[in-house]
Design an enzyme around this catalytic site. Structure first.
Site, PDB file in Angstrom:
ATOM      1  N   LYS A  36      -1.885  -7.181  -9.146  1.00 37.37           N
ATOM      2  CA  LYS A  36      -2.802  -7.204  -8.010  1.00 37.37           C
ATOM      3  C   LYS A  36      -2.375  -6.087  -7.076  1.00 37.37           C
ATOM      4  O   LYS A  36      -1.454  -6.224  -6.289  1.00 37.37           O
ATOM      5  CB  LYS A  36      -2.739  -8.560  -7.293  1.00 37.37           C
ATOM      6  CG  LYS A  36      -4.016  -8.953  -6.526  1.00 37.37           C
ATOM      7  CD  LYS A  36      -4.345  -8.062  -5.359  1.00 37.37           C
ATOM      8  CE  LYS A  36      -3.444  -8.322  -4.167  1.00 37.37           C
ATOM      9  NZ  LYS A  36      -3.833  -7.454  -2.996  1.00 37.37           N
ATOM     10  N   GLU A  76      -5.238  -3.914  -1.699  1.00 32.94           N
ATOM     11  CA  GLU A  76      -6.662  -3.631  -1.485  1.00 32.94           C
ATOM     12  C   GLU A  76      -6.886  -2.393  -0.631  1.00 32.94           C
ATOM     13  O   GLU A  76      -8.000  -1.853  -0.579  1.00 32.94           O
ATOM     14  CB  GLU A  76      -7.351  -4.838  -0.830  1.00 32.94           C
ATOM     15  CG  GLU A  76      -6.859  -5.216   0.549  1.00 32.94           C
ATOM     16  CD  GLU A  76      -5.641  -6.142   0.543  1.00 32.94           C
ATOM     17  OE1 GLU A  76      -5.425  -6.825   1.558  1.00 32.94           O
ATOM     18  OE2 GLU A  76      -4.920  -6.181  -0.485  1.00 32.94           O
ATOM     19  N   PHE A 134       0.799  -1.232   0.000  1.00 35.09           N
ATOM     20  CA  PHE A 134       0.000   0.000   0.000  1.00 35.09           C
ATOM     21  C   PHE A 134       0.827   1.275   0.000  1.00 35.09           C
ATOM     22  O   PHE A 134       0.311   2.348  -0.310  1.00 35.09           O
ATOM     23  CB  PHE A 134      -0.912   0.020   1.240  1.00 35.09           C
ATOM     24  CG  PHE A 134      -0.172   0.207   2.543  1.00 35.09           C
ATOM     25  CD1 PHE A 134       0.166   1.481   3.005  1.00 35.09           C
ATOM     26  CD2 PHE A 134       0.211  -0.880   3.311  1.00 35.09           C
ATOM     27  CE1 PHE A 134       0.871   1.663   4.189  1.00 35.09           C
ATOM     28  CE2 PHE A 134       0.907  -0.715   4.496  1.00 35.09           C
ATOM     29  CZ  PHE A 134       1.242   0.568   4.941  1.00 35.09           C
ATOM     30  N   CYS A 144      10.090   1.410   3.057  1.00 35.23           N
ATOM     31  CA  CYS A 144      11.158   0.473   3.403  1.00 35.23           C
ATOM     32  C   CYS A 144      12.523   1.141   3.426  1.00 35.23           C
ATOM     33  O   CYS A 144      13.501   0.529   3.834  1.00 35.23           O
ATOM     34  CB  CYS A 144      11.165  -0.703   2.435  1.00 35.23           C
ATOM     35  SG  CYS A 144      11.540  -0.248   0.727  1.00 35.23           S
TER      36      CYS A 144
END
Length: 494
Positions: A176, A179, A152, A283
């Site tokens: 993908k 979400e 995300f 990160c």
């Protein structure tokens, strides 16, 4: 549409396709906590439809020359650049970045697309005579259908680490997206449909079930993943077992080292930028600051600068919210454990900063920056990834002690040294246990043509996810060796 809240669709073969799944998740605004969209939890059948569209498009797309594919990518770059502000606003809305950070998210993704425009020059094959009358040449060949599963924290940039180079090398793609932030890439799919052939870029929404279906689909030849280290390791192991190419990037615990000769003002500002930028949800964020010797003024300035940040969407001194209520609870619990269990001293408590607390009370997912000072390198907070605006400080007696602590880190994403000495900078650069090293730069993200990737538990698989390593990852080399017999001599009358 559901009421006034849009229900997102998958994008398959350049068309909006409703997911077969009945289940949905709410996409919430980190600023307010309100539901701004509904995302379908796609089924394996939905994923299979996206893969089938990609497979159908694969042959014609791979048959194009590199130059022709680059021309398509140039049109994609042009349309995305024209909508950069719109895309950045979507990033602000669904992720919570401030506007400058969101524009940076889009700009960094477009940099990788710019790099891919040079593939006709970068990915040329080679040819040479290897013995008398025998020539060898190689050429790069597409893998087929490839996939991406992304987190995300950078809704545009991280997908675009891989999409441009994968497409440029002749592959078709199924993404993908997270979400939690599906809206940005849904809009990208709409824009891409105006310039790319059907089936070249497909997007399927969902959670872990959709990700697993994509990873395990027999027609997906390779997959790139970015997420936590535990999941990255599992994705790499499963994909490799199934005979796929997998590159899975994991988490990080980045260490910064401040030597006694560092520029105090510059170091303080850069450290704060590193651990609070994007609310610490990246990160490459600073996690641990190792201060060599006594540098109380450096500590004071870090606390003062971090404490002066305000919640907001705009401005150099604004910091956005974290992604959701679970993230707030996780960060707060990590701070509480560090103080209660490890005896860390809380120099700045982001949980109690009034402006952030007021925003959280109004419904958003806000938490201010926190600074912990530790007495031991073994403290828990010095080792696990908090993934929020929290900095751990530890004083070290020597540069060797600081290096030993950094080297013991099981991750290996980034490290940085602050110094005025070229010799010291070189000493640390050659000894850090990290794939990306900074000198007086607390977020040492390489820019194209240099590639992004760590070592240790920050990466599972070989190579990096951008740059020339990605060109290798998304293609294989076909080697062709030829020999022709010399023509028989014939007279001019033959």
């Amino acid at each position: 549409m559901t009421g006034t809240v849009p229900l997102l669709t998958n994008h398959i073969g350049n068309a909006a396709v409703a997911a077969a799944a009945a289940k949905q998740l709410a996409v919430t605004s980190p600023h307010t906590g309100e539901t701004i969209a509904l995302v379908p939890l796609s089924t394996p059948a939905d994923v299979a439809a996206a893969v089938a569209a990609a497979k159908q498009a694969s042959g014609a797309w791979a048959a194009l020359t590199l130059k022709a594919r680059a021309a398509h990518l140039l049109r994609l770059y042009t349309v995305l650049q024209a909508h950069a502000d719109e895309l950045a606003e979507l990033v602000v809305r669904e992720h919570g970045k401030n506007k400058a950070e969101a524009l940076g998210d889009v700009a960094k993704g477009l940099e990788t697309l710019e790099y891919a425009l040079s593939l006709p020059q970068l990915a040329q094959g080679r040819a040479t005579y290897v013995s008398g009358g025998v020539q060898c040449r190689d050429e790069r060949v597409a893998l087929g259908v490839v996939g991406g599963i992304v987190p995300f924290n950078f809704p545009f940039m991280v997908p675009f680490w891989t999409i441009p180079l994968a497409l440029g090398m002749g592959n078709t793609y199924v993404l993908k997206p997270s979400e939690k932030v599906p809206m940005t890439m849904a809009r990208v799919a709409e824009l891409a449909a105006t310039v790319l052939p059907p089936g070249v870029l497909n997007i399927v929404h969902g959670d872990a079930a959709a990700a697993t279906a994509l990873l395990e689909h027999r027609d997906v030849s390779a997959l790139a993943f970015v997420g936590t280290s535990a999941v990255a390791e599992a994705v790499h192991a499963r994909g490799t077992l199934l005979g796929k190419r997998v590159l899975a990037l994991g988490g990080a615990k980045n260490h910064l080292v401040a030597l006694p000769d560092c520029d105090v003002e510059m170091t303080a500002q850069d450290v704060v930028n590193s651990f609070t930028g994007c609310a610490g949800e990246r990160c490459m964020a600073a996690s641990v600051l190792l201060i060599v010797g006594e540098q109380p003024e450096l500590e004071r300035r870090i606390v003062a600068k971090a404490g002066a940040l305000e919640p907001g969407r705009d401005g150099a001194r604004s910091m956005g919210p974290v992604i959701d209520a679970h993230a707030v609870a996780r960060i707060e619990a990590a701070i509480a454990r560090a103080c209660a269990d490890d005896g860390a001293e809380l120099l700045l408590d982001g949980r109690a900063m009034p402006a952030f607390a007021a925003q959280r009370a109004a419904g958003g997912f806000w938490i201010g920056p926190s600074v912990l000072r530790h007495a031991r390198a073994t403290d828990d907070a010095m080792h696990f990834e908090i993934f929020g605006p929290v900095l751990s400080i530890l004083r070290c007696r020597s540069a060797d002690e600081a290096l030993a602590i950094e080297n013991a880190n099981c991750y290996g994403n980034a490290a940085c040294v602050y110094t005025s000495s070229g010799a010291a900078a070189e000493h640390f650069s050659q000894r850090f246990h990290a794939g990306m090293v900074g000198v007086n730069i607390g977020v040492p993200v390489p820019r194209e043509p240099f590639s992004f990737g760590g070592i240790g538990r920050s990466r599972f698989g070989q190579g990096d996810i951008t740059g020339d390593a990605a060109i290798e990852f998304f293609s294989f080399r076909r080697k062709i060796t030829t020999k022709w017999t010399a023509p028989k001599e014939q007279s001019w009358m033959s």
